[in-house]
Design an enzyme around this catalytic site. Structure first.
Site, short mmCIF file in Angstrom:
data_model
loop_
_atom_site.label_atom_id
_atom_site.label_comp_id
_atom_site.label_asym_id
_atom_site.label_seq_id
_atom_site.Cartn_x
_atom_site.Cartn_y
_atom_site.Cartn_z
N SER A 38 0.04 -7.98 6.36
CA SER A 38 -0.80 -8.61 5.35
C SER A 38 -2.23 -8.79 5.87
O SER A 38 -2.89 -7.82 6.20
CB SER A 38 -0.18 -9.94 4.91
OG SER A 38 -0.74 -10.38 3.70
N ASP A 182 3.64 -6.65 -0.25
CA ASP A 182 3.24 -7.29 1.00
C ASP A 182 4.31 -7.17 2.09
O ASP A 182 5.48 -7.48 1.86
CB ASP A 182 2.97 -8.77 0.71
CG ASP A 182 2.25 -9.49 1.83
OD1 ASP A 182 2.67 -9.35 3.00
OD2 ASP A 182 1.28 -10.21 1.56
#
Length: 304
Positions: A38, A182
């Site tokens: 991320s 993600d």
């Protein structure tokens, strides 16, 4: 081989940048492997290139408009505190367009393309440093790690973007016939992957306190409830990743140096405040400096 691992954490990535700056510039750490999830994925390419000032400037100037093409929430001040609520108009408009998420992060993809040039990519790919980003394959229900060595310029930038898409608030990307989101949904702190790649010493920046210090206030609206639920799930994933990483490291005699945030930086890492992120970068730098100063052995005084 040395590795730098940076966890997910949204806007708190600024703190990780400060820690990495001290480790690289002041301690002279030279890493062979960079693994990020991320916000960690957004940092590691620049860190591997030594372009620390460049990524610092980006983290010191980014805001919601830099990231969202369709922002799913609104921020307002009340009694000096940030109150975040769903932007029902934007969400409805997104659903009418046939989108599956509350918001879209096309602006972040443009930002990544503008911040990492093709020449920088070629320079990094030609080096002996391995840069790896973490993504979650929702179609196959598995975590995948994407190395710069396996992709061209545009495709690797796509993987960096995908790794940073905090679904369902940000874009859900369909690629190679699969839906991706993600990387933190599966591997928030990818220590194990760094060890599997051959690391014998791993510096890990965890964008969370080592011990939970707070009792959250009751959720005031649907947005706060959603983010609280995701925070709860991600903290469980984080703890599991660290435990597994420590276990694998112990089995293979790998050294792990963990850098947690010493205090709670924010309870909502989707808020991108320039002033706060600038302070967090500095705090990360000072925290790493203090931590390494404390761990240094005291040298005996020379006898006259």
């Amino acid at each position: 081989m040395k590795a730098l691992v940076i966890s997910g954490g949204g806007s708190k990535g600024a703190f990780a940048g400060g820690v990495a700056q001290f480790l690289i510039e002041e301690l002279g750490r030279e890493y062979d492997i960079f693994v990020g999830t991320s916000t960690g994925s957004l940092l590691i390419s620049h860190l591997a290139l030594g372009k620390i000032d460049k990524i610092k400037n980006i983290y010191s100037s980014v805001d919601e408009h830099s990231i969202f093409s369709v922002c799913p929430y609104k921020i307002r001040k009340k009694y000096g505190a940030d109150i975040i609520t769903l932007n029902h108009f934007n969400i409805l408009k997104n659903f009418i367009k046939g989108k599956k998420t509350f918001g879209e992060s096309e602006n972040l993809r443009k930002l990544i393309g503008n911040s990492i040039t093709r020449d920088e990519f070629d320079e990094l790919k030609a080096s002996n440093r391995n840069v790896v980003v973490t993504v979650s394959n929702l179609s196959l229900n598995q975590v995948e790690y994407k190395s710069i060595n396996d992709f061209g310029y545009e495709e690797f930038l796509d993987w960096i973007w995908i790794s940073s898409n905090y679904t369902p608030f940000m874009s859900l990307v369909r690629k190679n016939g699969c839906e991706y989101a993600d990387g933190g949904l599966g591997s928030l702190v990818p220590i194990e992957e760094a060890i599997q790649l051959g690391a014998t010493e791993v510096d890990v920046v965890v964008l969370h306190t080592e011990v939970s210090f707070y009792n959250k206030m009751p959720s005031r609206n649907a947005f706060e409830l959603l983010t609280s639920m995701f925070t709860f799930v991600l903290e469980r994933i984080e703890n599991q990743n660290i435990r597994i990483g420590k276990l694998v490291a112990n089995q293979r005699d790998v050294i792990i140096n963990l850098y947690y945030t010493p205090t709670i930086l924010t309870t909502n890492s989707l808020i991108f405040n320039k002033e706060k992120m600038t302070r967090w970068w500095k705090r990360g730098y000072l925290y790493a400096k203090n931590k390494n100063t404390e761990s240094m052995p005291i040298q005996p005084e020379k006898q006259e």
